[in-house]
Design a protein around this motif. Structure first.
Motif, PDB file in Angstrom:
ATOM      1  N   UNK A 124       0.809  -1.215   0.000  1.00  0.00           N
ATOM      2  CA  UNK A 124       0.000   0.000   0.000  1.00  0.00           C
ATOM      3  C   UNK A 124       0.848   1.273   0.000  1.00  0.00           C
ATOM      4  N   UNK A 125       1.743   1.388   0.980  1.00  0.00           N
ATOM      5  CA  UNK A 125       2.576   2.581   1.003  1.00  0.00           C
ATOM      6  C   UNK A 125       4.025   2.234   1.361  1.00  0.00           C
ATOM      7  N   UNK A 126       4.690   1.546   0.455  1.00  0.00           N
ATOM      8  CA  UNK A 126       6.022   1.038   0.763  1.00  0.00           C
ATOM      9  C   UNK A 126       7.137   2.069   0.598  1.00  0.00           C
ATOM     10  N   UNK A 127       8.245   1.829   1.286  1.00  0.00           N
ATOM     11  CA  UNK A 127       9.506   2.480   0.935  1.00  0.00           C
ATOM     12  C   UNK A 127      10.037   1.692  -0.260  1.00  0.00           C
ATOM     13  N   UNK A 128      10.377   2.400  -1.337  1.00  0.00           N
ATOM     14  CA  UNK A 128      10.717   1.724  -2.590  1.00  0.00           C
ATOM     15  C   UNK A 128      12.220   1.769  -2.846  1.00  0.00           C
ATOM     16  N   UNK A 129      12.801   0.612  -3.116  1.00  0.00           N
ATOM     17  CA  UNK A 129      14.174   0.557  -3.616  1.00  0.00           C
ATOM     18  C   UNK A 129      14.080   0.304  -5.115  1.00  0.00           C
ATOM     19  N   UNK A 130      14.469   1.305  -5.909  1.00  0.00           N
ATOM     20  CA  UNK A 130      14.404   1.192  -7.368  1.00  0.00           C
ATOM     21  C   UNK A 130      15.824   1.011  -7.888  1.00  0.00           C
ATOM     22  N   UNK A 131      16.107  -0.186  -8.382  1.00  0.00           N
ATOM     23  CA  UNK A 131      17.468  -0.529  -8.790  1.00  0.00           C
ATOM     24  C   UNK A 131      17.488  -1.127 -10.186  1.00  0.00           C
ATOM     25  N   UNK A 132      18.247  -0.500 -11.088  1.00  0.00           N
ATOM     26  CA  UNK A 132      18.291  -0.998 -12.462  1.00  0.00           C
ATOM     27  C   UNK A 132      19.603  -0.573 -13.108  1.00  0.00           C
ATOM     28  N   UNK A 133      19.689  -0.781 -14.421  1.00  0.00           N
ATOM     29  CA  UNK A 133      20.891  -0.422 -15.156  1.00  0.00           C
ATOM     30  C   UNK A 133      21.094   1.082 -15.266  1.00  0.00           C
ATOM     31  N   UNK A 135      19.158   3.402 -13.058  1.00  0.00           N
ATOM     32  CA  UNK A 135      18.667   4.129 -11.891  1.00  0.00           C
ATOM     33  C   UNK A 135      18.956   3.407 -10.585  1.00  0.00           C
ATOM     34  N   UNK A 136      19.218   4.169  -9.538  1.00  0.00           N
ATOM     35  CA  UNK A 136      19.347   3.645  -8.180  1.00  0.00           C
ATOM     36  C   UNK A 136      18.806   4.701  -7.243  1.00  0.00           C
ATOM     37  N   UNK A 137      17.614   4.449  -6.690  1.00  0.00           N
ATOM     38  CA  UNK A 137      16.974   5.435  -5.816  1.00  0.00           C
ATOM     39  C   UNK A 137      16.210   4.730  -4.700  1.00  0.00           C
ATOM     40  N   UNK A 138      16.187   5.379  -3.531  1.00  0.00           N
ATOM     41  CA  UNK A 138      15.279   4.971  -2.455  1.00  0.00           C
ATOM     42  C   UNK A 138      14.199   6.043  -2.392  1.00  0.00           C
ATOM     43  N   UNK A 139      12.948   5.610  -2.515  1.00  0.00           N
ATOM     44  CA  UNK A 139      11.832   6.539  -2.722  1.00  0.00           C
ATOM     45  C   UNK A 139      10.724   6.262  -1.707  1.00  0.00           C
ATOM     46  N   UNK A 140      10.112   7.312  -1.212  1.00  0.00           N
ATOM     47  CA  UNK A 140       8.902   7.122  -0.405  1.00  0.00           C
ATOM     48  C   UNK A 140       7.881   8.184  -0.795  1.00  0.00           C
ATOM     49  N   UNK A 141       6.616   7.806  -0.755  1.00  0.00           N
ATOM     50  CA  UNK A 141       5.545   8.718  -1.137  1.00  0.00           C
ATOM     51  C   UNK A 141       5.183   9.652   0.014  1.00  0.00           C
ATOM     52  N   UNK A 142       5.036  10.926  -0.287  1.00  0.00           N
ATOM     53  CA  UNK A 142       4.512  11.873   0.696  1.00  0.00           C
ATOM     54  C   UNK A 142       3.943  13.076  -0.029  1.00  0.00           C
ATOM     55  N   UNK A 143       2.734  13.483   0.344  1.00  0.00           N
ATOM     56  CA  UNK A 143       2.156  14.728  -0.145  1.00  0.00           C
ATOM     57  C   UNK A 143       2.226  14.864  -1.673  1.00  0.00           C
ATOM     58  N   UNK A 144       1.687  13.885  -2.370  1.00  0.00           N
ATOM     59  CA  UNK A 144       1.552  13.937  -3.834  1.00  0.00           C
ATOM     60  C   UNK A 144       2.861  13.959  -4.624  1.00  0.00           C
ATOM     61  N   UNK A 253       9.152   5.581   9.353  1.00  0.00           N
ATOM     62  CA  UNK A 253       8.340   4.679  10.165  1.00  0.00           C
ATOM     63  C   UNK A 253       7.604   3.672   9.297  1.00  0.00           C
ATOM     64  N   UNK A 254       8.241   3.255   8.201  1.00  0.00           N
ATOM     65  CA  UNK A 254       7.590   2.391   7.216  1.00  0.00           C
ATOM     66  C   UNK A 254       7.688   0.910   7.588  1.00  0.00           C
ATOM     67  N   UNK A 255       6.583   0.196   7.368  1.00  0.00           N
ATOM     68  CA  UNK A 255       6.541  -1.241   7.662  1.00  0.00           C
ATOM     69  C   UNK A 255       6.549  -2.078   6.385  1.00  0.00           C
ATOM     70  N   UNK A 256       6.761  -1.404   5.243  1.00  0.00           N
ATOM     71  CA  UNK A 256       6.765  -2.111   3.969  1.00  0.00           C
ATOM     72  C   UNK A 256       7.946  -1.654   3.114  1.00  0.00           C
ATOM     73  N   UNK A 257       8.608  -2.626   2.498  1.00  0.00           N
ATOM     74  CA  UNK A 257       9.640  -2.298   1.510  1.00  0.00           C
ATOM     75  C   UNK A 257       9.262  -2.966   0.193  1.00  0.00           C
ATOM     76  N   UNK A 258       9.489  -2.261  -0.902  1.00  0.00           N
ATOM     77  CA  UNK A 258       9.178  -2.789  -2.234  1.00  0.00           C
ATOM     78  C   UNK A 258      10.418  -2.614  -3.109  1.00  0.00           C
TER      79      UNK A 258
END
Ligand code: MG
Length: 335
Positions: A124-133, A135-144, A253-258
């Motif tokens: 639903x609202x994960x902290x995202x690890x985006x890893x590819x050829x 891009x490398x980013x740690x992303x979280x959703x907040x305020x649109x 304070x995230x309980x989900x990682x994606x």
């Protein structure tokens, strides 16, 4: 029930996907594979994509059991990515939208990965690890916005792995990263490499230079095997990624990682992330190669969310851009 057709071609994969209300109806893809020791150049990659894109479009519609009349919107990757491949795919998207008289949507590639990951895993609202050829980013959703908490300050983790595969002349089929992962399973010795976490950010170019030198020296003397080096590289760079993801989760304070992006289907990375998540009582979400490697359905899915939220890309604004940060897009489709 709107159906969205998505075109992706920002790097060496070309994909056409169809998504209707949370269901992936079709998602065919082709990969431009170059000989061992070489990477993929923009012009050659664009030529590959141009040669197969119309076949893929037909394949996607047939697999989905739809005709052009059933499609409500055409989504395409606006960026980030390589200029020539992006441009050749955007031309087809624009043309199809005009021929079929459908609205057009330019999609941020990184957001495509995030929305696909959320759809497939149900996170639903994960902290995202985006890893590819690319891009490398740690992303979280907040305020649109999808906010970038940490990222590479030089090359992407997948680029580090791909370029090391070239040094060892490892096959690019099906992908250099997959073959490194298989070799790493047979590695026995951990060669110490630089570990470069800088706050929330990471750096891979120094590690790559170091291991290129180490490979020349240590393989010649028999101090270690190519398998040991693959193992050591994975353990080191994945530990760095787990560290910055954990720090972002603690902050939010995230309980989900994606995990999303092509490197996200690496089972060793998933295993290390799983250990970290278990230790903090969090849940890990990940997808397999169908959805974490670049594909058309991820652009269709992000496009579907945007379409429902009322976004449209006018023809006059339907270009591409090699640089397009994740946090530039206003995420109007989330609370
Ligand atoms: Mg990608």
């Amino acid at each position: 029930m709107p159906a969205v057709l998505g075109f992706e071609g920002s790097a060496n994969k070309i994909g056409v996907g169809v998504v209707r209300d949370g269901t992936v109806l079709a998602n065919p893809r082709r990969t431009y594979v170059t000989p061992p020791g070489t990477g993929f150049l923009p012009g050659d990659t664009a030529r590959h994509h141009r040669a197969v894109i119309l076949d893929l479009l037909e394949e996607a519609l047939t697999e989905a059991g739809l005709t052009s009349q059933d499609i409500d919107c055409i989504a395409y990757t606006k960026g980030p990515g390589m200029g020539a491949p992006l441009a050749s795919v955007a031309v087809v998207a624009r043309t199809v939208a005009q021929l079929w008289n459908k609205p057009l949507l330019g999609v941020n590639h990184c957001i495509g990965h995030i929305e696909m990951g959320r759809l497939i895993t149900g996170a639903t609202s994960p902290t995202v690890l985006y890893v590819s050829g690319g891009n490398t980013q740690v992303i979280a959703y907040s305020e649109h916005r999808y906010r970038i908490f940490g990222e590479t300050i030089d090359i992407a983790v997948g680029n580090c792995l791909d370029r090391f595969a070239r040094v060892l002349k490892i096959s690019n089929d099906p992908s250099p990263g997959y073959n490194i992962e298989q070799m790493a399973k047979r590695g026995k010795k951990l060669v110490e490499l630089p570990y470069t976490v800088k706050g929330m950010d990471v750096s891979f170019s120094g590690i790559l230079s170091f291991i290129e030198d180490a490979a020349q020296r240590m393989l010649a003397t028999g101090e270690c095997t190519p398998e040991d080096l693959c193992f050591s590289l994975q353990e080191t760079v994945f530990a760095m990624l787990v560290e910055i993801t954990e720090r972002a989760m603690a902050h939010c304070g995230s309980q989900e990682a994606l995990i999303v992006g092509g490197v996200g289907c690496n089972m060793r990375l998933q295993e290390m992330m799983e250990t970290m998540c278990q230790e903090r009582g969090a849940r890990l979400f990940a997808t397999d190669e169908r959805f974490c490697i670049d594909n058309g359905a991820m652009i269709a899915q992000a496009g579907w969310e945007m379409f429902q939220a009322g976004h449209r890309t006018p023809l006059s604004d339907s270009g591409i851009t090699q640089r397009y940060r994740t946090d530039e897009v206003e995420v109007t489709w989330r609370d």
